[in-house]
Scaffold this motif. Structure first.
Motif, PDB file in Angstrom:
ATOM      1  N   SER A 362     -35.461 -18.618  45.694  1.00 44.95           N
ATOM      2  CA  SER A 362     -34.431 -17.830  46.360  1.00 44.95           C
ATOM      3  C   SER A 362     -33.934 -18.508  47.628  1.00 44.95           C
ATOM      4  N   TRP A 363     -34.860 -18.947  48.472  1.00 51.48           N
ATOM      5  CA  TRP A 363     -34.447 -19.574  49.732  1.00 51.48           C
ATOM      6  C   TRP A 363     -33.896 -20.985  49.515  1.00 51.48           C
ATOM      7  N   SER A 364     -34.353 -21.647  48.459  1.00 53.95           N
ATOM      8  CA  SER A 364     -33.803 -22.963  48.155  1.00 53.95           C
ATOM      9  C   SER A 364     -32.318 -22.855  47.790  1.00 53.95           C
ATOM     10  N   LYS A 365     -31.954 -21.796  47.069  1.00 56.04           N
ATOM     11  CA  LYS A 365     -30.545 -21.578  46.733  1.00 56.04           C
ATOM     12  C   LYS A 365     -29.726 -21.259  47.983  1.00 56.04           C
ATOM     13  N   LYS A 366     -30.305 -20.462  48.898  1.00 54.18           N
ATOM     14  CA  LYS A 366     -29.578 -20.112  50.123  1.00 54.18           C
ATOM     15  C   LYS A 366     -29.334 -21.351  50.987  1.00 54.18           C
ATOM     16  N   ILE A 367     -30.358 -22.202  51.125  1.00 58.01           N
ATOM     17  CA  ILE A 367     -30.192 -23.421  51.924  1.00 58.01           C
ATOM     18  C   ILE A 367     -29.183 -24.348  51.263  1.00 58.01           C
ATOM     19  N   ASP A 368     -29.239 -24.426  49.910  1.00 60.69           N
ATOM     20  CA  ASP A 368     -28.297 -25.284  49.191  1.00 60.69           C
ATOM     21  C   ASP A 368     -26.862 -24.783  49.360  1.00 60.69           C
ATOM     22  N   ARG A 369     -26.710 -23.464  49.451  1.00 67.91           N
ATOM     23  CA  ARG A 369     -25.378 -22.897  49.683  1.00 67.91           C
ATOM     24  C   ARG A 369     -24.838 -23.344  51.038  1.00 67.91           C
ATOM     25  N   LEU A 370     -25.697 -23.332  52.076  1.00 65.31           N
ATOM     26  CA  LEU A 370     -25.277 -23.780  53.405  1.00 65.31           C
ATOM     27  C   LEU A 370     -24.933 -25.271  53.379  1.00 65.31           C
ATOM     28  N   ARG A 371     -25.750 -26.063  52.631  1.00 64.09           N
ATOM     29  CA  ARG A 371     -25.477 -27.499  52.545  1.00 64.09           C
ATOM     30  C   ARG A 371     -24.096 -27.759  51.950  1.00 64.09           C
ATOM     31  N   LYS A 372     -23.769 -27.058  50.867  1.00 59.92           N
ATOM     32  CA  LYS A 372     -22.461 -27.235  50.246  1.00 59.92           C
ATOM     33  C   LYS A 372     -21.336 -26.820  51.197  1.00 59.92           C
ATOM     34  N   GLU A 373     -21.574 -25.762  51.968  1.00 60.78           N
ATOM     35  CA  GLU A 373     -20.550 -25.303  52.920  1.00 60.78           C
ATOM     36  C   GLU A 373     -20.295 -26.372  53.986  1.00 60.78           C
ATOM     37  N   VAL A 374     -21.374 -27.007  54.461  1.00 65.37           N
ATOM     38  CA  VAL A 374     -21.206 -28.064  55.469  1.00 65.37           C
ATOM     39  C   VAL A 374     -20.416 -29.231  54.894  1.00 65.37           C
ATOM     40  N   GLU A 375     -20.771 -29.656  53.668  1.00 64.04           N
ATOM     41  CA  GLU A 375     -20.098 -30.808  53.058  1.00 64.04           C
ATOM     42  C   GLU A 375     -18.650 -30.488  52.701  1.00 64.04           C
ATOM     43  N   GLU A 376     -18.394 -29.310  52.154  1.00 68.20           N
ATOM     44  CA  GLU A 376     -17.033 -28.953  51.760  1.00 68.20           C
ATOM     45  C   GLU A 376     -16.146 -28.723  52.990  1.00 68.20           C
ATOM     46  N   ASN A 377     -16.720 -28.162  54.024  1.00 63.18           N
ATOM     47  CA  ASN A 377     -15.951 -27.943  55.247  1.00 63.18           C
ATOM     48  C   ASN A 377     -15.510 -29.275  55.847  1.00 63.18           C
ATOM     49  N   GLU A 378     -16.389 -30.255  55.779  1.00 67.74           N
ATOM     50  CA  GLU A 378     -16.049 -31.579  56.292  1.00 67.74           C
ATOM     51  C   GLU A 378     -14.947 -32.209  55.443  1.00 67.74           C
ATOM     52  N   ALA A 379     -15.032 -31.989  54.101  1.00 63.32           N
ATOM     53  CA  ALA A 379     -14.009 -32.554  53.219  1.00 63.32           C
ATOM     54  C   ALA A 379     -12.656 -31.921  53.486  1.00 63.32           C
ATOM     55  N   ARG A 380     -12.631 -30.607  53.707  1.00 63.69           N
ATOM     56  CA  ARG A 380     -11.360 -29.934  54.012  1.00 63.69           C
ATOM     57  C   ARG A 380     -10.779 -30.428  55.322  1.00 63.69           C
ATOM     58  N   THR A 381     -11.639 -30.648  56.302  1.00 66.77           N
ATOM     59  CA  THR A 381     -11.183 -31.134  57.611  1.00 66.77           C
ATOM     60  C   THR A 381     -10.545 -32.513  57.480  1.00 66.77           C
ATOM     61  N   ASN A 382     -11.147 -33.387  56.643  1.00 66.78           N
ATOM     62  CA  ASN A 382     -10.596 -34.737  56.458  1.00 66.78           C
ATOM     63  C   ASN A 382      -9.238 -34.687  55.782  1.00 66.78           C
ATOM     64  N   ILE A 383      -9.068 -33.765  54.818  1.00 68.46           N
ATOM     65  CA  ILE A 383      -7.770 -33.644  54.122  1.00 68.46           C
ATOM     66  C   ILE A 383      -6.687 -33.195  55.089  1.00 68.46           C
ATOM     67  N   LEU A 384      -6.997 -32.214  55.926  1.00 69.31           N
ATOM     68  CA  LEU A 384      -6.012 -31.727  56.886  1.00 69.31           C
ATOM     69  C   LEU A 384      -5.647 -32.829  57.885  1.00 69.31           C
ATOM     70  N   THR A 385      -6.634 -33.624  58.281  1.00 74.32           N
ATOM     71  CA  THR A 385      -6.380 -34.704  59.243  1.00 74.32           C
ATOM     72  C   THR A 385      -5.413 -35.712  58.650  1.00 74.32           C
ATOM     73  N   ARG A 386      -5.596 -36.050  57.351  1.00 74.80           N
ATOM     74  CA  ARG A 386      -4.711 -37.026  56.716  1.00 74.80           C
ATOM     75  C   ARG A 386      -3.274 -36.489  56.653  1.00 74.80           C
ATOM     76  N   LYS A 387      -3.132 -35.198  56.346  1.00 71.13           N
ATOM     77  CA  LYS A 387      -1.793 -34.603  56.246  1.00 71.13           C
ATOM     78  C   LYS A 387      -1.081 -34.635  57.597  1.00 71.13           C
ATOM     79  N   ILE A 388      -1.814 -34.360  58.661  1.00 73.71           N
ATOM     80  CA  ILE A 388      -1.197 -34.365  59.994  1.00 73.71           C
ATOM     81  C   ILE A 388      -0.825 -35.782  60.395  1.00 73.71           C
TER      82      ILE A 388
END
Length: 388
Positions: A362-388
């Motif tokens: 249960s907790w391994s899934k919760k931590i993995d969810r946070l990990r994906k959020e950190v990685e995806e948030n960084e990817a979204r930030t990079n896309i927005l930076t390129r557009k600007i």
């Protein structure tokens, strides 16, 4: 490419020609029959007596199924067994006995009948014995000449009736079995095509059959392996089977020529090993076998803290309880209350030395969810930076 196709065409023509020649040569060759079959015109077959009885009585047929399927009704049937290839097993013998007990008769022709239906014999079959002409007496006391291949005689029981005999002893007896009977004779050669019209064989056979005066006569082919015949070979002619085999060979060769692959596709190790760390997999398997759930969960949480420092700027040295504000700013897909509960629960579970497998998952899934959020948030930030 053209040369390969021409070679394939030539090979196909040769293969088809070979198949046609094989069929023509095979069809002209005389068909071989096993001994004592009722459909065999060979010298050792019994088609002559089968055809004769069919013409005289009309109600004659072949039986190639298990004896368990025999009709047990009282219809005065006669089941003719000529030199069985094997001794029936106990279950099959029970089926034959039930058939006789219901009021039917079995006529068994066997050179050495000992071992079947509790028949006892005297004498033995000498190796390579020649047929000898002997004088026999039928139930009416008349003398008959016949061939006997071996000096085997039947030892009659108390209730047995001797039908045919000579000076050496009984050659054929009748034994009552329930409402029916069993007739045993030691001369299967009398029934063969080559010998049925010699000496007095036919009158002796008819004497045995007329003893019970049956309404229906069945020739048992199950004892000759008729029940084990291939249904596929029976339904389809030989030329069709040859055509199918040759067609299958041609199909395989054609697929081979087209470069088709058979079996599973095995990816070369160097193509995938760089995308996976085998040491991590081995380590994870070691943690699972040792039930070191607490250590594994701490390693996952520690890795996520490193990602949070790299991607979100939350210091790695901070405890989870001190990172709540930073998580609330960055982890926008989750409410602040959920973040607070997550941090509190994670802190408590990481401080425990032991935990159950369910808690770990249960907790391994919760931590993995946070990990994906950190990685995806960084990817979204990079896309927005390129557009600007």
């Amino acid at each position: 490419m053209a040369k390969n196709r021409s070679k394939l065409i030539i090979f196909t023509v040769i293969l088809l020609a070979f198949a046609v020649l094989s069929y023509i040569i095979g069809s002209r060759a005389p068909k071989e029959y096993p001994d004592f079959l009722s459909n065999s015109p060979a010298p050792m077959g019994t088609k002559a007596i089968f055809t004769y009885l069919e013409d005289e009585l009309g109600s004659v047929d072949r039986w190639d199924h298990s004896p368990d399927l025999l009709d047990k009704s009282d219809e005065s049937k006669l089941l003719v067994m000529v030199e069985p290839y094997f001794i029936p097993e106990s279950e099959e013998t029970t089926g034959y006995r039930e058939f006789m007990e219901a009021g039917n008769t079995i006529l068994l022709f066997k050179t050495v009948p000992g071992g079947m239906f509790d028949i006892k014999i005297s004498g033995s079959e000498p190796a390579g014995a020649d047929e000898n002409t002997v004088t026999l007496r039928d139930p009416q006391g008349e003398e008959r000449n016949a061939y006997l291949p071996a000096p085997v005689r039947i030892e009659p029981a108390d209730k047995d009736e001797v039908l045919i005999s000579d000076e050496a002893g009984p050659v054929a007896i009748q034994r009552p079995v329930g409402d029916g009977s069993l007739i045993v004779a030691t001369a299967p050669d009398w029934m063969t095509n080559r010998a049925i019209l010699e000496e007095d064989h036919l009158p002796l056979i008819l004497t045995l059959i007329n003893t019970v005066n049956p309404d229906t006569i069945l020739f048992d082919e199950y004892i000759h392996g008729g029940g084990n015949a291939s249904t596929f070979a029976t339904l389809y002619p030989q030329w069709f089977l040859i055509f199918i085999v040759q067609g299958a060979i041609l199909l395989i060769l054609w697929l081979w020529h087209q470069g088709k692959r058979f079996g599973p596709i095995e990816t070369a190790r160097e193509e995938y090993v760089r995308f996976s760390d085998e040491r991590i997999r081995a380590l994870a398997a070691w943690y699972r076998r040792g039930k070191r759930y607490s250590d594994s969960l701490n390693i996952q949480a520690d890795y996520v803290k490193l990602l949070m420092q790299e991607k979100w700027g939350i210091a790695y040295s901070r405890e989870w309880t001190e990172s709540t504000e930073g998580l609330a700013r960055k982890w926008t897909s989750v409410s602040e209350k959920e973040i607070t509960n997550f941090v509190k629960g994670l802190t408590d579970i990481l401080q425990r030395d032991k935990m159950s497998k369910q808690e770990y998952l249960s907790w391994s899934k919760k931590i993995d969810r946070l990990r994906k959020e950190v990685e995806e948030n960084e990817a979204r930030t990079n896309i927005l930076t390129r557009k600007i």
